[in-house]
Enzyme design. Structure first.
Site, mmCIF file in Angstrom:
data_model
loop_
_atom_site.group_PDB
_atom_site.id
_atom_site.type_symbol
_atom_site.label_atom_id
_atom_site.label_comp_id
_atom_site.label_asym_id
_atom_site.label_seq_id
_atom_site.Cartn_x
_atom_site.Cartn_y
_atom_site.Cartn_z
ATOM 1 N N ASP A 197 21.559 8.503 15.912
ATOM 2 C CA ASP A 197 21.177 9.750 14.245
ATOM 3 C C ASP A 197 22.066 11.140 14.279
ATOM 4 O O ASP A 197 22.286 11.292 14.669
ATOM 5 C CB ASP A 197 19.585 10.101 15.863
ATOM 6 C CG ASP A 197 19.401 11.614 14.425
ATOM 7 O OD1 ASP A 197 18.237 10.136 13.773
ATOM 8 O OD2 ASP A 197 18.606 12.511 14.724
ATOM 9 N N GLU A 217 23.587 6.616 10.906
ATOM 10 C CA GLU A 217 22.654 7.831 9.968
ATOM 11 C C GLU A 217 22.380 8.736 9.623
ATOM 12 O O GLU A 217 22.225 9.806 9.833
ATOM 13 C CB GLU A 217 20.914 7.476 11.428
ATOM 14 C CG GLU A 217 19.463 8.208 10.368
ATOM 15 C CD GLU A 217 19.750 9.393 10.031
ATOM 16 O OE1 GLU A 217 18.231 10.226 9.564
ATOM 17 O OE2 GLU A 217 19.827 10.489 11.201
#
Lengths: 658, 658
Positions: free
Chosen positions: A379, A408
């Protein structure tokens, strides 16, 4: 100045080696079984023949040497296949091929009728070269060289023109005056890094009753269906305990209502942090059972790693020094003024104890690796120091070369590319926001026709829990079909946040480009076996992908010219397997276009008919020539995936999906 | 593994610096007064502001620091002007701009109505940053920082938003966590390396009687006329004694007749070698007088340096070890089987005494440099080791940074480019063989729109004593005009082998692409003042070049789209000076075409009329808009050099050549 001669010098210069990323600073990426086709520019003065070779192998292993072939314009080429996980290395070495040059000149002398007297002198020169080589050789080779030298000296011009003597001379070449290039590297991943279909879902929404928190055991019961749709990887949002301080309610509402579950990305509670599993998901035992079930089904599990903490995370008390503080002593929550994210404490990667923090974070990966996870979706990596990722991913990959890290990073392009260079081997992309023909074509040409293709593996997602694009909102079912086919065929690795997508749930949040009733903040219930949903499309497209090697690579992507701005056409190939995809980017109207099939490039004969078979719709068509007319009705066939057959087949042979 | 933390790391990465040649391996080229516009890609995690600066200056001199400005997409830019001859160096340095980031966030907090309580805490953070900076500063700056810190601490938000505080903080920045790029280099030449017109002629043909060997004093009498035609540099073929062994006769005939003068490239006789002047040219004294005369006329002299020897060269006896020998003891003459050049002995640059040979060759340059020559045309440099040139040119340039070396390397492109990289600052090109619109456009786009423009200075020649292209043979006078205009306007440096060209002497040798009755092998007589020749064209074009700064650069070249394959159109500009050249590549027929004038790029208003003036033909035209129609009659105006005026002028203002 007069004594400043070069210490050593060579007549040969290696002026370029490809593939390379920033002149060799970063490794290129490959998967096991793929080839590295190396091209080197080598120049020297004059017209002598050059010897160029490629020295290659797994780092620290046995290196092999392959002779490189002159292509044209001083470019030499050779290829090798990478068969092992981990890092490979190669260098190019070049020198003047003295005997090869001599033989080639001698051949021309003979062909142009040089006098015997001159030939005899030249043969003596050739013999001299062979005797020099014999000095450095041993055994049978030495004897062979000397035998040739003697027959040269006897004036045997025929012997001098044999292929055998140049092969022997090459074999015994001392490589005098050789230059060697820098070392170049490839990181070799498992095939799954290049060819995989990801399926994202929230395990807590895997129950049958709305609002009731499901467990990983409930989620495990959905795996068989997901596997049957042809996916390879199931990706779970964070499974850790969720904080309660500043917990967000439905649709990111700052005022949470009792019983609301909170966002899985608000990691940490008194129940534990990044190495714990939410008790309501069943804890670590349920997680282990989930992994076991997935493994039985030959599904891989990808975990979400989000390095941030809720205010209730154990580290906040145990390691306050890992966070940033205000001058009033409070810990800094995340913010991008005027936006505030009071439920998230970012970690201070530059803190005094950065070594302790970095170690703890790497240990988070190791913890899940030890529990059988090999794939991580990371993330927001772009908000953590790039040097951290280089160190962390580099050391983990040295331990486990089969790891896959999906970045990401929805940020500026150069940061996305740098993350891929320094260790991420899958990357989210701008695909989600590229919807027109021009946008798609120019973006994918950037990704596939530049150096970027060597290090950046685009993992395409038509949606995520954070992103529901207007195109899907307004285009409905047809748009969902089109974007799914694009994701699954433009790149060889793609993913979908499945449940809302397959049911075309396209209610958008009124203020944000994301789903309304977002599963990030609430527990939903889905129909896991709905023949009216897009589940059958998923199944068919994944089968087409699996059965057609053309769709296992990104590199062969080539756009076809069309004369309608709403029709995107592109081809991919792998040997004889050729696929042409046609997509109507207008979800509302029938569109027609001429397309130009690049017959030569695709190996299709231009003088006869060839056949295309729509693997998606089932239609069979016979085409002649390069220019074809296509028609796509968004209500019926918004996209076609055409298998191109170079010769005609009977109808029976086409029972592809019988 | 756990202790292998990076020794030091930064949040900042410099991922690209341009201009650079092979990642900085070779210097770029500039001339005195030109700018180096540096662009650097700099990335870091998160959203903090970055500080980026350029550190630049003459090597070994005083370096300056210039703040770089964020353009877009993480690209930072700054430029500097190079004012001295020799080598310049620059690096990029970048770090996180902590105070700048703080102020920008604080401004957003204020703008979005953050509470006084929060602002007070943030001001205290800002004060802390300032106090840190004050620790490293002294005097008034330190006091200033502390004054600001105190007003922050008193809650003065207005002070915190001042430009003064961020400038002061920037001034005192400790650059903590800074990263610095590699060093990049520019070699700065005199303007003559970029903007010059060369005129080649054979001094021995400067007499008035056919077959009679002229002297350099005769040649000196031609200089005024050459200067009046607007040329800057006179280039002489080798002026050394010529060998008699295997001397070539008329048109390269191996059977020489008594009295034939031989080729000036067959260097060396009992009269001397590379540091002697042919007695029939008047010896060194005449050479000195020639240089003196040229200098008085502000003409520069370029000498031909051909490192090869006739069998009669003194070195053949003095230094037989500098040549290659056959096994029978004879010296190897030059050959490319089956071709033989018995009159030329190549030097063996790899011989045992290579240091002695290399020194002697460098001393040849030094000899002529001492006699006032600063410009050398180097014959066939690609047949000598590239490492020799790197050493020789590098050390000579360190002694005399004003030297110009023109590489006569008509060989494969990568070798030509490498010679330019390692020290040649002018290069012959393929221009001579690029005659169609497509050939010219694609070649000049390669030369000007890629990295090549940074190191390769194309010196364009429509003809040489060795090359008379079919296009000139068949196209006659019109072709000669066209090719001259192309050479003089496509690049900013060009040359012409004048005498046969200006008289359109286009008799080609029956077997070779070169002049018949070639001056290389015989003495000719020319009319040095012939108004019916192309001499007036030379004069006019050179004047146009001199008066229009747009033609002083190569870099601004931009081709205009035309719809006729025989019409080539291109623009160049320098500030407000805009030139459009139109050329009819068909020497036989009138050609018409639409052309697209890139109004925006050239700074021409699109909403009004603008005026173009044909500096070559004298015509005045008013145009409106981008699309124009042009017509070129090879018998009248095969080429036009249009000066573009952004506003209309009266006829009187156009008396350009009155």
């Amino acid at each position: 100045m007069d004594s400043d001669f070069p210490h050593n010098w060579s007549r040969v210069f290696i002026t370029r080696v490809e593939p390379s990323v920033e002149g060799g600073r970063w490794p290129i990426k490959r998967t096991v079984g793929e080839a590295v086709a190396v091209v080197a520019d080598v120049v020297a003065d004059g017209h002598d023949k050059l010897a160029v070779e490629l020295i290659h192998g797994p780092e620290g292993g046995v290196y092999q040497t392959t002779r490189m072939t002159l292509r044209y314009n001083d470019e030499y080429e050779a290829a090798f296949v990478v068969n092992e996980l981990g890092r490979y290395t190669w260098r190019v070495r070049a020198w003047v091929d003295r005997f090869g040059t001599w033989q080639s000149e001698f051949r021309r002398r003979v062909q142009h009728g040089e006098t015997d007297e001159v030939l005899r002198v030249e043969l003596a020169s050739g013999a001299e070269l062979l005797r020099e080589l014999a000095d450095g050789a041993g055994g049978a080779k030495r004897e062979g060289l000397l035998r040739y030298a003697r027959s040269f000296e006897r004036g045997n011009a025929k012997k001098a023109l044999e292929a055998g003597v140049v092969h022997l001379a090459r074999d015994c070449d001392t490589r005098s005056g050789a230059v060697t290039s820098l070392a170049y590297h490839a990181d070799v991943d498992r095939e799954l890094a290049r060819f995989a279909a990801w399926y994202e879902f929230f395990p807590r929404s895997c129950g049958d009753i709305a609002g009731v928190h499901a467990t990983l055991d409930d989620a495990a019961r959905r795996l068989e269906g997901i596997r049957d749709m042809g996916f390879d990887i199931v990706y779970l949002p964070p499974v850790h305990p969720i904080g309660t301080t500043f917990r967000k309610g439905k649709d990111n509402n700052p005022a949470v209502k009792p019983g609301e579950p909170g966002s899985p990305w608000a990691i940490g509670s008194p129940d534990g942090g990044h190495t714990s599993v939410h008790p309501r998901l069943g804890g670590l035992e349920a997680f282990d059972r989930f992994i076991k079930k997935a493994t039985e089904l030959k599904l891989h599990v990808a975990l979400d790693i989000a390095f941030q903490c809720s205010p209730d995370h154990p580290w906040v008390k145990e390691h306050p020094e890992w966070f940033r503080h205000r001058v009033d002593g409070t810990i800094r929550y995340a913010e991008n003024p005027p936006k505030k994210y009071q439920d998230v404490y970012p970690l201070d990667f530059s803190c005094g104890d950065w070594r302790g923090l970095w170690s703890a974070l790497r240990d988070v990966f190791r913890f899940w690796i030890d529990r059988g996870v090999r794939i991580f979706r990371v993330d927001n990596p772009h908000t953590k120091p790039l040097a951290f990722w280089e160190w962390c991913l580099g050391s983990l990959r040295a331990e486990h070369p089969d790891l896959i890290f999906l970045a990401e990073a929805f940020t500026r392009p150069k940061t996305m590319y740098r993350l891929a260079q320094l260790g991420f081997n899958n990357s989210y992309t701008y695909f989600t926001w590229r919807n027109t023909k021009h946008e798609l074509r120019s973006y994918f040409e950037e990704l596939t026709q530049t150096q970027i293709v060597e290090f950046f593996r685009p993992n395409l997602w038509p949606n995520t829990p954070d992103i529901l694009h207007d195109f899907l909102v307004h285009g409905g079912r047809s748009a969902h079909i089109v974007r799914f086919v694009l994701a699954a065929t433009l790149s060889s690795v793609y993913g979908v946040y499945g449940p809302p997508y397959e049911h075309v749930k396209n209610d958008q949040h009124p203020e944000r480009e994301e789903y309304a009733n977002n599963e990030k903040y609430e527990i939903r219930v889905w129909n896991w076996n709905d023949p009216t949903s897009l589940q059958p499309l998923f199944r068919r497209v994944n089968r087409i992908r699996r059965e057609n090697p053309a769709l296992h690579n990104l590199r062969s992507l080539r756009f076809l010219d069309t004369d309608n701005g709403n029709i995107l056409a592109y081809a991919k190939q792998d040997g004889a397997n050729v696929i042409i995809c046609l997509v109507n980017l207008d979800p509302f109207a029938v569109q027609e276009s001429a397309i130009d099939v690049p017959l030569n490039a695709l190996g299709i004969p231009s003088d006869g008919p060839y056949q295309v078979y729509d693997l998606l719709g089932g239609e069979r068509i016979i085409w002649h020539g390069a220019r074809q007319r296509v028609r796509l009705d968004p209500g019926v066939t918004p996209a076609r995936i055409l298998l191109v057959l170079r010769r005609l087949r009977t109808e029976r042979q086409f029972d592809y999906y019988a």
